[in-house]
Design an enzyme around this catalytic site. Structure first.
Site, PDB file in Angstrom:
ATOM      1  N   ASP A  58     -51.670  77.210 -20.436  1.00 59.48           N
ATOM      2  CA  ASP A  58     -52.508  76.186 -21.241  1.00 59.48           C
ATOM      3  C   ASP A  58     -51.878  75.084 -21.934  1.00 59.48           C
ATOM      4  O   ASP A  58     -50.716  75.116 -22.510  1.00 59.48           O
ATOM      5  CB  ASP A  58     -53.132  76.956 -22.387  1.00 59.48           C
ATOM      6  CG  ASP A  58     -54.023  78.236 -21.647  1.00 59.48           C
ATOM      7  OD1 ASP A  58     -54.839  77.995 -20.832  1.00 59.48           O
ATOM      8  OD2 ASP A  58     -54.092  79.054 -22.640  1.00 59.48           O
ATOM      9  N   ASP A 104     -45.745  77.690 -18.642  1.00 60.60           N
ATOM     10  CA  ASP A 104     -46.675  77.983 -19.378  1.00 60.60           C
ATOM     11  C   ASP A 104     -48.033  77.566 -18.684  1.00 60.60           C
ATOM     12  O   ASP A 104     -47.931  76.514 -17.874  1.00 60.60           O
ATOM     13  CB  ASP A 104     -46.716  77.368 -20.686  1.00 60.60           C
ATOM     14  CG  ASP A 104     -47.742  77.824 -21.734  1.00 60.60           C
ATOM     15  OD1 ASP A 104     -48.468  78.876 -21.694  1.00 60.60           O
ATOM     16  OD2 ASP A 104     -48.191  76.939 -22.398  1.00 60.60           O
TER      17      ASP A 104
END
Lengths: 174, 174
Positions: free
Chosen positions: A8, A6
């Site tokens: 963020d 991922d």
């Protein structure tokens, strides 16, 4: 092994950017610490707690986020042994797409465009998923690694990693 | 059932746009028909056959592509029975990202951002993949449907669909 990572709160740090913008516009303290289980909008007055949504939709928000400590070196090491994919649920925020790609090309230039995925639902076929949001683990059949962030500190149902060294300890073959 | 649908030459038609641009800049005939097995760059003089790469990297190229006949109604019908994802290998072309999303929101507004994926490698976990490029089928474990386009007419190794009515005939449950 295929690993989905991922962006963020795993590679990039939007929380400090939020705090800076709330400070600029509403004087929210720059040394704000998020309580366990809380999002940024739990820590600001009610009348401005949707403002993060405006910030995130602005062009440029994702372009100059700080890099999460140790992530560049760790991803490089993982890439030597595994097939690494960057998988970001960017599609909700149209104005984030170019910024996120430019940010990746600046800080992770060794990641090919072939290995970058911007999506909504993370229906990716990988063996390991490193993410701070458990909603992305719901239909995932591989090994989820929950990357620690203030908002997920109260969750106990998943294998957790607190930092990038812990990711390497778990996924590098020595 | 989860169905991944490609964009270029499946939902959107870049070939006619290429021909228009080559016509504008080099007088290539507007009624150019691509021979079986050929790409657009096989049909233009050698000294300009890389020009398509410039066109495709221009902002706006993907914003106003024609919609492939029957695709809007067909995707709507598929969506009533299946989980439909739009999966485009857009990541190679940074300037295509916003254009492609805006194009989808204009012509396929009933597709949620949750169901849109821009990627490189199509490592998506779906049951059916509709695509005109067989490179996207290589590691795919589901049912591939090769959507006919001039460049793939000589390929015989895959189940083929020539148009959207044929897709519906194969995938709709009556």
């Amino acid at each position: 092994m295929k690993i989905a990572i991922d962006m963020d709160e795993v590679l990039a740090d939007p929380i400090h950017k939020f705090i800076e913008l709330y400070n600029r516009d509403y004087g929210i303290p720059l040394d704000l610490k998020l309580d366990a289980g809380n999002e940024i909008y739990h820590h600001v007055p009610e009348q401005i707690n949707n403002k993060w949504f405006d910030y995130i939709n602005e062009k440029g928000f994702f372009r100059n986020l700080p890099v999460i400590e140790g992530s560049v070196e760790a991803v490089k090491k993982l890439q030597e042994q595994h097939e690494v994919y960057i998988v970001s649920a960017a599609m909700e925020f149209r104005n984030s797409l170019e910024d996120k790609l430019d940010w990746l090309n600046e800080h992770f230039p060794f990641i090919s465009w072939r290995n970058i995925i911007f999506c909504g639902d993370k229906i990716v076929n990988v063996d390991v998923m490193i993410d701070d949001r458990i909603k992305n683990f719901i239909d995932f059949k591989g090994r989820p690694l929950l990357f620690t962030s203030p908002h997920n500190l109260l969750i106990t149902d998943y294998e957790r990693v607190d930092n990038w060294q812990q990711v390497l300890d778990k996924l590098l073959v020595h």
